[in-house]
Design an enzyme around this catalytic site. Structure first.
Site, PDB file in Angstrom:
ATOM      1  N   ARG A  59       0.798  -1.211   0.132  1.00  0.00           N
ATOM      2  CA  ARG A  59       0.079  -0.041  -0.072  1.00  0.00           C
ATOM      3  C   ARG A  59       0.806   1.315  -0.075  1.00  0.00           C
ATOM      4  O   ARG A  59       2.120   1.222   0.365  1.00  0.00           O
ATOM      5  CB  ARG A  59      -1.010   0.223   1.318  1.00  0.00           C
ATOM      6  CG  ARG A  59      -2.066  -1.155   1.150  1.00  0.00           C
ATOM      7  CD  ARG A  59      -3.010  -0.678   2.490  1.00  0.00           C
ATOM      8  NE  ARG A  59      -3.551   0.460   2.528  1.00  0.00           N
ATOM      9  CZ  ARG A  59      -3.286   1.426   3.240  1.00  0.00           C
ATOM     10  NH1 ARG A  59      -2.417   1.206   4.400  1.00  0.00           N
ATOM     11  NH2 ARG A  59      -4.116   2.476   3.566  1.00  0.00           N
ATOM     12  N   LYS A  91       4.843  -7.144  11.428  1.00  0.00           N
ATOM     13  CA  LYS A  91       4.131  -7.578  10.360  1.00  0.00           C
ATOM     14  C   LYS A  91       4.450  -9.106   9.785  1.00  0.00           C
ATOM     15  O   LYS A  91       5.492  -9.130   9.723  1.00  0.00           O
ATOM     16  CB  LYS A  91       4.265  -6.462   9.359  1.00  0.00           C
ATOM     17  CG  LYS A  91       3.476  -6.643   8.192  1.00  0.00           C
ATOM     18  CD  LYS A  91       3.574  -5.363   7.120  1.00  0.00           C
ATOM     19  CE  LYS A  91       2.520  -5.475   5.964  1.00  0.00           C
ATOM     20  NZ  LYS A  91       2.592  -4.285   5.248  1.00  0.00           N
ATOM     21  N   ARG A 106      -1.425   4.070  13.557  1.00  0.00           N
ATOM     22  CA  ARG A 106      -0.409   3.892  14.348  1.00  0.00           C
ATOM     23  C   ARG A 106      -0.835   3.820  15.770  1.00  0.00           C
ATOM     24  O   ARG A 106      -1.731   4.600  16.252  1.00  0.00           O
ATOM     25  CB  ARG A 106       0.793   5.067  14.248  1.00  0.00           C
ATOM     26  CG  ARG A 106       1.437   4.932  12.836  1.00  0.00           C
ATOM     27  CD  ARG A 106       2.455   4.118  12.761  1.00  0.00           C
ATOM     28  NE  ARG A 106       3.010   4.036  11.371  1.00  0.00           N
ATOM     29  CZ  ARG A 106       2.898   3.667  10.370  1.00  0.00           C
ATOM     30  NH1 ARG A 106       1.619   2.925  10.315  1.00  0.00           N
ATOM     31  NH2 ARG A 106       3.511   3.874   9.196  1.00  0.00           N
TER      32      ARG A 106
END
Length: 324
Positions: free
Chosen positions: A121, A186, A322
């Protein structure tokens, strides 16, 4: 001699002499040596021992179409129009976008051993070392327009987490709008690109990436904490072919039903996996920062952000979430 043929012979992790390789491939030993010299450019570690030959330590877990098809659940198999597994491509999304639209009600799938220009993204690159992770895209044509497909990336995230659970890999959480996390690191992500009318037929290309056994050197471009399935599984991740089959087994039925059902049936499942549920967060969009508390998502997949002025929906796009 195709480089892919040489890689497949070395994928077993055993030693192979240059002479035997040359004979099997029908080329000179010099030609074999030249191709071997190029493997490091693919991120493949090669070991050479005098008198024994060459090997790839630990071998490579290459994708195998026969294994993938055999492991597909019947429903997913009935929704598959074409499955292409390629050695190298700019990106699996781009490869499908160059092809003709997919047959209505059927999926076209492209998986790759490596991407030369993998994308995430917001224009970010996606680290794509050869035969170490999963890079796959699915093309699907919807009768409904793009507006009816809100929340699709969130539903795909749920399908990926459930596919991993099918393989005994739990503990995966979702970060709005399209990241998979393990802890605060991630593990994978989703990138959906669409073409067509806002109200008419719309084609979606659903790109998915999962870190399987990421080499440290290949991760040097990643600007955030990351993990992989090898770490989550104690060093023994599932076969990449079985992983691909599990992913398609969940994602293809999702795409088959999403046009008529939308995101609402997936909302509760997404919120059960929400990594930021109830957490103080910031939403970043360019230079704009909006603080609040994450309160799940609405029926369209928008983030519900509790701010000092009330609850407001935040839609996907060029935004980033975040923790505060």
């Amino acid at each position: 001699m195709a480089q892919a043929d040489l890689i497949r012979r070395l994928a077993d992790g055993e030693f192979h002499s240059g002479e035997v390789l040359a004979g099997e491939l029908g080329v000179s030993r010099t030609a074999v040596w030249k191709q071997l010299a190029h493997l490091e450019a693919l991120g493949i570690t090669l070991e050479s021992v005098r008198g024994r030959g060459y090997r790839i330590p630990g071998g490579l877990d290459l994708l195998d179409e026969t294994t993938v098809r055999a492991a597909l659940p019947a429903e997913a198999r009935s929704l598959l129009a074409a499955l292409s597994i390629v050695d190298s491509v700019d990106s699996t999304n781009a490869a499908l976008l160059r092809e003709a639209p997919d047959p209505a009600g059927l999926a076209r799938v492209c998986a790759a051993e490596r991407q030369l220009a993998g994308r995430g993204r917001r224009g970010r690159s996606w680290a794509s070392p050869f035969a170490r992770n999963l890079y796959v895209s699915v093309g699907w044509t919807f009768a409904q327009g793009a507006a009816a497909l809100e929340g699709l990336s969130l539903a795909v995230g749920v399908a990926l987490a459930e596919a991993l659970a099918d393989l005994g890999l739990g503990g995966v959480a979702l970060k709005w709008p399209n990241d998979l996390l393990a802890g605060d690191a991630k593990l994978g992500g989703v990138l959906i690109e669409m073409s067509g009318d806002a109200d008419g037929p719309c084609r979606a290309v659903v790109g998915m990436g999962l870190n399987v056994r990421m080499p440290e050197g290949a991760a040097s471009t990643i600007d955030q904490p990351w993990t992989d399935l090898a770490t989550l599984s104690g060093g023994v991740p599932p076969s990449r072919s079985l992983l691909l089959a599990a992913v398609l087994g969940r994602v293809l039925p999702l795409l088959g039903a999403f046009g008529s059902q939308g995101f609402e049936p997936w909302r509760t499942r997404w919120e059960a996996l929400d990594a930021f549920a109830g957490a103080p967060v910031q939403v970043l969009s360019g230079e704009t920062r909006l603080a609040g508390v994450a309160r799940g998502v609405d029926e369209r997949g928008a983030l519900r952000l509790e701010t000092t002025t009330g609850l407001r929906p935040i839609h996907g796009g060029e935004v980033s979430l975040r923790r505060r």
